[in-house]
Design an enzyme around this catalytic site. Structure first.
Site, PDB file in Angstrom:
ATOM      1  N   ASN A   1      -1.695  -3.447  -4.076  1.00  0.00           N
ATOM      2  CA  ASN A   1      -2.042  -2.545  -2.976  1.00  0.00           C
ATOM      3  C   ASN A   1      -2.706  -1.285  -3.522  1.00  0.00           C
ATOM      4  O   ASN A   1      -3.481  -0.622  -2.839  1.00  0.00           O
ATOM      5  CB  ASN A   1      -0.805  -2.166  -2.170  1.00  0.00           C
ATOM      6  CG  ASN A   1      -0.231  -3.334  -1.401  1.00  0.00           C
ATOM      7  OD1 ASN A   1      -0.941  -4.271  -1.052  1.00  0.00           O
ATOM      8  ND2 ASN A   1       1.070  -3.291  -1.129  1.00  0.00           N
TER       9      ASN A   1
ATOM     10  N   THR B   1       1.161  -7.062  -0.147  1.00  0.00           N
ATOM     11  CA  THR B   1       0.404  -7.286   1.083  1.00  0.00           C
ATOM     12  C   THR B   1      -1.093  -7.474   0.839  1.00  0.00           C
ATOM     13  O   THR B   1      -1.709  -8.414   1.346  1.00  0.00           O
ATOM     14  CB  THR B   1       0.633  -6.123   2.061  1.00  0.00           C
ATOM     15  OG1 THR B   1       2.008  -6.090   2.431  1.00  0.00           O
ATOM     16  CG2 THR B   1      -0.221  -6.283   3.306  1.00  0.00           C
TER      17      THR B   1
ATOM     18  N   HIS C   1       9.489  -6.413  -2.583  1.00  0.00           N
ATOM     19  CA  HIS C   1       8.953  -7.696  -3.051  1.00  0.00           C
ATOM     20  C   HIS C   1       7.970  -7.408  -4.163  1.00  0.00           C
ATOM     21  O   HIS C   1       7.697  -6.260  -4.485  1.00  0.00           O
ATOM     22  CB  HIS C   1       8.253  -8.421  -1.895  1.00  0.00           C
ATOM     23  CG  HIS C   1       7.360  -7.515  -1.110  1.00  0.00           C
ATOM     24  ND1 HIS C   1       6.066  -7.241  -1.471  1.00  0.00           N
ATOM     25  CD2 HIS C   1       7.607  -6.752  -0.009  1.00  0.00           C
ATOM     26  CE1 HIS C   1       5.537  -6.377  -0.616  1.00  0.00           C
ATOM     27  NE2 HIS C   1       6.445  -6.049   0.287  1.00  0.00           N
TER      28      HIS C   1
ATOM     29  N   ASP D   1       7.358  -6.224   8.071  1.00  0.00           N
ATOM     30  CA  ASP D   1       7.415  -5.668   6.723  1.00  0.00           C
ATOM     31  C   ASP D   1       8.056  -4.285   6.728  1.00  0.00           C
ATOM     32  O   ASP D   1       8.922  -3.985   5.901  1.00  0.00           O
ATOM     33  CB  ASP D   1       6.009  -5.597   6.143  1.00  0.00           C
ATOM     34  CG  ASP D   1       5.997  -5.125   4.692  1.00  0.00           C
ATOM     35  OD1 ASP D   1       6.467  -5.875   3.822  1.00  0.00           O
ATOM     36  OD2 ASP D   1       5.515  -4.008   4.431  1.00  0.00           O
TER      37      ASP D   1
ATOM     38  N   HIS E   1       3.779 -12.609   1.680  1.00  0.00           N
ATOM     39  CA  HIS E   1       4.779 -12.620   0.615  1.00  0.00           C
ATOM     40  C   HIS E   1       6.136 -12.765   1.273  1.00  0.00           C
ATOM     41  O   HIS E   1       6.259 -12.693   2.496  1.00  0.00           O
ATOM     42  CB  HIS E   1       4.742 -11.340  -0.227  1.00  0.00           C
ATOM     43  CG  HIS E   1       4.824 -10.074   0.591  1.00  0.00           C
ATOM     44  ND1 HIS E   1       5.977  -9.632   1.188  1.00  0.00           N
ATOM     45  CD2 HIS E   1       3.862  -9.170   0.932  1.00  0.00           C
ATOM     46  CE1 HIS E   1       5.742  -8.516   1.843  1.00  0.00           C
ATOM     47  NE2 HIS E   1       4.453  -8.211   1.725  1.00  0.00           N
TER      48      HIS E   1
ATOM     49  N   ASP F   1       3.844 -10.410   7.948  1.00  0.00           N
ATOM     50  CA  ASP F   1       4.093  -9.624   6.750  1.00  0.00           C
ATOM     51  C   ASP F   1       5.571  -9.688   6.357  1.00  0.00           C
ATOM     52  O   ASP F   1       6.451  -9.389   7.155  1.00  0.00           O
ATOM     53  CB  ASP F   1       3.683  -8.167   7.026  1.00  0.00           C
ATOM     54  CG  ASP F   1       3.327  -7.405   5.774  1.00  0.00           C
ATOM     55  OD1 ASP F   1       3.937  -7.677   4.727  1.00  0.00           O
ATOM     56  OD2 ASP F   1       2.450  -6.529   5.844  1.00  0.00           O
TER      57      ASP F   1
ATOM     58  N   LYS G   1      -1.735  -2.600   9.836  1.00  0.00           N
ATOM     59  CA  LYS G   1      -2.166  -2.126   8.526  1.00  0.00           C
ATOM     60  C   LYS G   1      -3.667  -2.335   8.351  1.00  0.00           C
ATOM     61  O   LYS G   1      -4.202  -3.381   8.723  1.00  0.00           O
ATOM     62  CB  LYS G   1      -1.439  -2.884   7.414  1.00  0.00           C
ATOM     63  CG  LYS G   1       0.050  -2.601   7.303  1.00  0.00           C
ATOM     64  CD  LYS G   1       0.643  -3.372   6.137  1.00  0.00           C
ATOM     65  CE  LYS G   1       2.132  -3.114   5.992  1.00  0.00           C
ATOM     66  NZ  LYS G   1       2.711  -3.893   4.858  1.00  0.00           N
ATOM     67  N   ASP G   2      -4.307  -1.373   7.714  1.00  0.00           N
ATOM     68  CA  ASP G   2      -5.740  -1.517   7.450  1.00  0.00           C
ATOM     69  C   ASP G   2      -6.011  -2.728   6.557  1.00  0.00           C
ATOM     70  O   ASP G   2      -6.884  -3.548   6.849  1.00  0.00           O
ATOM     71  CB  ASP G   2      -6.320  -0.238   6.834  1.00  0.00           C
ATOM     72  CG  ASP G   2      -5.442   0.367   5.744  1.00  0.00           C
ATOM     73  OD1 ASP G   2      -4.711  -0.381   5.061  1.00  0.00           O
ATOM     74  OD2 ASP G   2      -5.496   1.605   5.556  1.00  0.00           O
ATOM     75  N   ARG G   3      -5.251  -2.883   5.467  1.00  0.00           N
ATOM     76  CA  ARG G   3      -5.514  -3.982   4.536  1.00  0.00           C
ATOM     77  C   ARG G   3      -5.225  -5.347   5.152  1.00  0.00           C
ATOM     78  O   ARG G   3      -5.810  -6.344   4.747  1.00  0.00           O
ATOM     79  CB  ARG G   3      -4.713  -3.795   3.242  1.00  0.00           C
ATOM     80  CG  ARG G   3      -3.201  -3.675   3.414  1.00  0.00           C
ATOM     81  CD  ARG G   3      -2.565  -3.264   2.087  1.00  0.00           C
ATOM     82  NE  ARG G   3      -1.109  -3.184   2.123  1.00  0.00           N
ATOM     83  CZ  ARG G   3      -0.416  -2.112   2.466  1.00  0.00           C
ATOM     84  NH1 ARG G   3      -1.075  -1.011   2.830  1.00  0.00           N
ATOM     85  NH2 ARG G   3       0.907  -2.107   2.442  1.00  0.00           N
TER      86      ARG G   3
END
Length: 601
Positions: free
Chosen positions: A115, A94, A542, A358, A406, A53, A176-178
């Site tokens: 997001n 993300t 970002h 991140d 990213h 990330d 992170k969940d995503r």
């Protein structure tokens, strides 16, 4: 007898041995075709997708002299690197990044436009993996009410499950969940993410009703508490971090409770986790390492650190330290062992994302010692992962790719201090400025429903009630936005839907636009500018279409990958298409990428 003979002859002709001529049979029966039905297409035992990330492409080489031989250097030394790999849409966040990697599609097709985005149907913002129809498994509150339901296309992981009649296992792991859910896809066996409320990896009922025993046992190890029980010291002596700015730079943000953003970061005091017993090394792996020479020059806790309430420790602090990556590796290794990934006779897929890079990057910025230290420690995590793959799956039997969701901009204050163009804008300021101007011209009303992802969501109902032509209103908003500081240009959604661009800034807008979820006017910021949520702007962020946000590493390593590199343009959407060729699969349903032939030769 006359009746029996025709029946016997018909049966003989119908038999496979009679119907197939000797010549045709000889042409088809080759060693390769004999083996195919028994073994199927050649595939790696395990695919490991690694997403780092907020990893800028130049980090590969910026910290080169500090990396060990088993992590990033091993990937570059043994694998294949695409040196010019870019995202081709905005916003570069993300959620969209992870979706793009695994679907081979831009947000215009997969629907992951940010997001968060504004939902006109409900009149509120929604989160990329939010799903109130499912319940948390092992987690607290809404932390587990997540699924991939917003993603509109299949993923390469879905296609692997389909191709093997769901016999392949797909597991997603990320803080992170995503970063776990979107790569794992719709048909995954499981996705696990970190809950800062209880310091555990959790899931949702979208996948399963209860956590497997191995996940329960993993959580019982209490690693989050153990990692936060000791200060974050630099891995090497501070003087060796020559690739970074001085430790106490004004563009870095301190942890809450710190006087200054400097080492050592007193994690027990900041988090409220009781400090480890002095002299007792209770942290596995890189978390307990000190300088290369056995000494650490940063050992005195800073003044101003205040102890949190020990009764309610802040385990949510872990992702903002490099040890969020450490616990992610531990979880991935536990999954490989417990699920026997790559060891069952079917090709499995581990979708693994590292997120602490991140969190640390946002807080301290790309030029900080904190970011450099986080990458040096991540290099050690990769070494551990690759050594485990060698031992459990076998050398050369796993196919690994590494990329990023990213990049990141430099901190504006850092650039300005060196006389370089940069700046920051406030999303709320831009929204309020536009709202006030529309009120002055058209009268009272909530004209701007939302400003999200550099997009303006206008109140279409209000415009209709006041009999204002919506096309003219949108054009008015464009002219207002381009006058604001830091704005390069703006474009109406109507223009995007009626036009097509093969390259350039407007192509990025078009590829990121999905009509049902995007705004009515899209804004482009000038190079070096970004949206800040506090002033003066600290750290970084970002989201733009400029190279520092779109240019990411892309490395393949392991199964059938020859050493080499390419400077030919590559796109992130090409990753899924390339994996499909490696695995002899159908591309994901919305894939617009093409296979990267150079790594497939």
């Amino acid at each position: 007898m006359k009746k029996i003979f025709p029946l016997a002859l018909a049966a003989l002709v119908a038999s496979p041995s009679f119907a197939q001529s000797p010549k045709r049979s000889a042409a088809k029966v080759t060693p390769a075709t004999k083996a195919a039905p028994a073994t199927g297409p050649a595939r790696p035992k395990l695919v490991v997708g690694i997403v780092v990330d907020q990893m800028r492409y130049d980090y590969l080489y910026r910290y080169w002299s500090k990396f060990g031989s088993g992590g990033f250097r091993r990937l570059l030394g043994e694998g294949f690197s695409f040196e010019d790999c870019h995202y081709t849409y905005v916003p570069t966040y993300t959620g969209p990044g992870h979706a793009c990697i695994y679907t081979g599609a831009t947000p215009s097709a997969n629907g992951i436009v940010g997001n968060n985005w504004f939902e006109r149907e409900t009149g509120r913002a929604t989160y990329v993996t939010e799903d109130k129809t499912v319940e948390s498994v092992g987690g607290t509150g809404a932390a587990g009410q997540q699924s991939p339901r917003h993603m509109l296309t299949t993923t390469i992981t879905d296609e692997l499950r389909l191709a093997t009649n769901f016999q392949s296992k797909v597991i997603g792991v990320c803080i992170k969940d995503r970063g776990s859910i979107l790569p794992a896809g719709h048909a995954a066996n499981a996705a696990y993410w970190y809950d800062g409320g209880n310091g555990s990896f959790i899931s949702s009922t979208f996948y399963q009703k209860t956590l497997p025993d191995w996940v329960v046992k993993f959580n019982q190890r209490g690693l989050a508490t153990r990692y936060l029980s000791q200060p974050w010291n630099t891995l090497r002596p501070l003087a060796e971090y020559t690739e970074s700015s001085p430790d106490n730079s004004p563009w870095e943000a301190a942890f809450k409770g710190e006087a200054n953003p400097v080492f050592p970061h007193d994690l027990p005091a900041i988090s409220g986790v009781p400090a480890a017993i002095a002299g007792k090394d209770n942290l596995p792996g890189p978390a307990s390492q000190t300088a290369a020479d056995g000494k650490n020059t940063s050992t005195t806790p800073k003044a101003g650190a205040t102890a949190a309430n020990a009764a309610t420790p802040n385990l949510g602090l872990l992702p903002s330290t490099p040890f969020g990556n450490t616990i992610t590796t531990e979880m991935a290794l536990a999954a490989i062992q417990a699920e026997q990934l790559g060891q069952r006779g079917f090709t499995d897929f581990l979708a693994l994302s590292y997120s602490s890079t991140d969190y640390v990057g946002h807080q301290f910025g790309p030029n900080s010692i904190e970011v450099e230290d986080t990458y040096l420690r991540l290099d050690q995590e990769l070494t551990r992962l690759f050594e485990t793959l060698d031992k459990t799956v076998g050398k050369g039997q796993a196919l690994v790719f590494l990329t990023a969701d990213h990049g990141a901009a430099h901190s504006p204050a850092f650039l300005q201090a060196h006389h370089l163009p940069a700046g920051a804008v406030g999303a709320s300021i831009m929204r309020d400025t536009l709202q006030n101007r529309l009120v002055r011209r058209h009268g009272p009303g909530n004209w701007v429903l939302s400003y999200e992802n550099q997009q303006v969501y206008l109140n279409r109902t209000l415009a209709s009630q006041k009999k204002i032509d919506f096309h003219e209103l949108s054009e008015e908003v464009v002219q207002t936005m381009v006058q604001l500081p830091g704005v390069s240009r703006a474009l109406t959604a109507e223009d995007i839907q009626k036009s097509h661009w093969e390259s350039g800034t407007l192509m990025y807008l078009e590829n990121g636009y999905y009509p049902k979820r995007c705004g009515d006017v899209l804004v482009v910021l000038e190079p070096g500018w970004y949206e800040a949520y506090s002033f003066p702007a600290k750290g970084t962020t970002h989201g733009e279409s400029w190279a520092y946000d779109t240019h990411v590493p892309l490395l393949f390593w392991g199964w059938h990958v020859k050493h080499g590199e390419s400077v030919a343009p590559a796109r992130v959407v090409d990753i899924a298409a390339t994996l499909a060729r490696f695995l002899h699969l159908q591309e994901p349903s919305g894939c617009s990428g093409v296979p990267l032939a150079e790594v497939l030769r």
